[in-house]
Design a protein around this motif. Structure first.
Motif, mmCIF file in Angstrom:
data_model
loop_
_atom_site.group_PDB
_atom_site.id
_atom_site.type_symbol
_atom_site.label_atom_id
_atom_site.label_comp_id
_atom_site.label_asym_id
_atom_site.label_seq_id
_atom_site.Cartn_x
_atom_site.Cartn_y
_atom_site.Cartn_z
ATOM 1 N N ARG A 80 -7.662 46.300 -25.124
ATOM 2 C CA ARG A 80 -6.976 45.144 -25.693
ATOM 3 C C ARG A 80 -6.992 44.034 -24.647
ATOM 4 N N THR A 81 -6.876 42.822 -25.113
ATOM 5 C CA THR A 81 -6.834 41.675 -24.229
ATOM 6 C C THR A 81 -5.524 40.941 -24.415
ATOM 7 N N ALA B 247 -12.894 43.553 -28.701
ATOM 8 C CA ALA B 247 -14.134 43.241 -29.435
ATOM 9 C C ALA B 247 -14.000 41.997 -30.311
ATOM 10 N N PRO B 248 -12.969 41.892 -31.165
ATOM 11 C CA PRO B 248 -12.851 40.672 -31.964
ATOM 12 C C PRO B 248 -12.596 39.428 -31.126
ATOM 13 N N ALA B 249 -11.907 39.572 -29.997
ATOM 14 C CA ALA B 249 -11.671 38.427 -29.124
ATOM 15 C C ALA B 249 -12.991 37.919 -28.542
ATOM 16 N N LEU C 55 -9.983 37.012 -20.834
ATOM 17 C CA LEU C 55 -10.107 38.063 -21.855
ATOM 18 C C LEU C 55 -10.279 39.440 -21.234
ATOM 19 N N LEU C 56 -11.020 39.518 -20.130
ATOM 20 C CA LEU C 56 -11.330 40.812 -19.516
ATOM 21 C C LEU C 56 -10.299 41.259 -18.491
ATOM 22 N N ASN C 57 -9.332 40.425 -18.189
ATOM 23 C CA ASN C 57 -8.320 40.746 -17.181
ATOM 24 C C ASN C 57 -7.620 42.075 -17.502
ATOM 25 N N GLY C 58 -7.643 42.982 -16.543
ATOM 26 C CA GLY C 58 -6.959 44.264 -16.689
ATOM 27 C C GLY C 58 -7.716 45.320 -17.468
ATOM 28 N N THR C 59 -8.952 45.035 -17.881
ATOM 29 C CA THR C 59 -9.712 45.998 -18.680
ATOM 30 C C THR C 59 -10.634 46.881 -17.855
#
Length: 108
Positions: free
Chosen positions: A64-65, A39-41, A81-85
Motif C-alpha cells: 500500500r502507499t 498498483a492502482p496508484a 508512492l514507494l516510500n516504506g515499500t
C-alpha cells in the motif's frame, strides 16, 4: 551541401525532441494520488504523466502507499508512492520506468 544541411536539420530536431522529453520528466505538476494499494496508484501516475511504469506483480503485490501529494516531478511522485515499500524505480528509457526491490530493502 544540401545533404549536410538536411542532416544538420534532422539532428537539431532530434535534440530538440529529446530535450523536450527530458524537460517533461522534470516538470512539476499538481499531484493528488490518495493512499491506496500501490498498483492502482502507479497506474494513475503513469496515466497522468504519460509514462509507462512496468513491474512484476509479485514485487508490488499487496503493498500500500500513503499516496503522493503536492506540486511534484515524476521522480518526486514515485518517491512518495514507494516510500516504506522496500521498492525503488529505475528508468528503462526516457518515458519508461520499472519498479524493483531496493538493493538494501529500504525505500528510496
Amino acid at each position: 551541401m544540401r545533404m549536410s544541411v538536411v542532416a544538420a536539420a534532422i539532428c537539431l530536431s532530434i535534440v530538440g525532441i529529446s530535450a523536450g522529453t527530458a524537460a517533461d520528466a522534470a516538470t512539476r505538476q499538481p499531484t493528488n494520488i490518495a493512499a491506496q494499494e500501490l498498483a492502482p496508484a502507479l497506474q494513475t501516475l503513469a496515466r497522468e504523466r504519460d509514462v509507462q511504469i512496468v513491474y512484476r506483480s509479485e514485487f508490488v503485490g499487496e503493498h500500500r502507499t500513503s499516496g503522493a501529494n503536492g506540486n511534484l516531478t515524476v521522480e518526486e511522485a514515485l518517491t512518495q508512492l514507494l516510500n516504506g515499500t522496500g521498492l525503488t524505480y529505475r528508468y528503462l528509457a526516457e518515458k519508461a520506468i520499472t519498479i524493483v526491490p531496493s538493493p538494501s530493502g529500504n525505500s528510496r
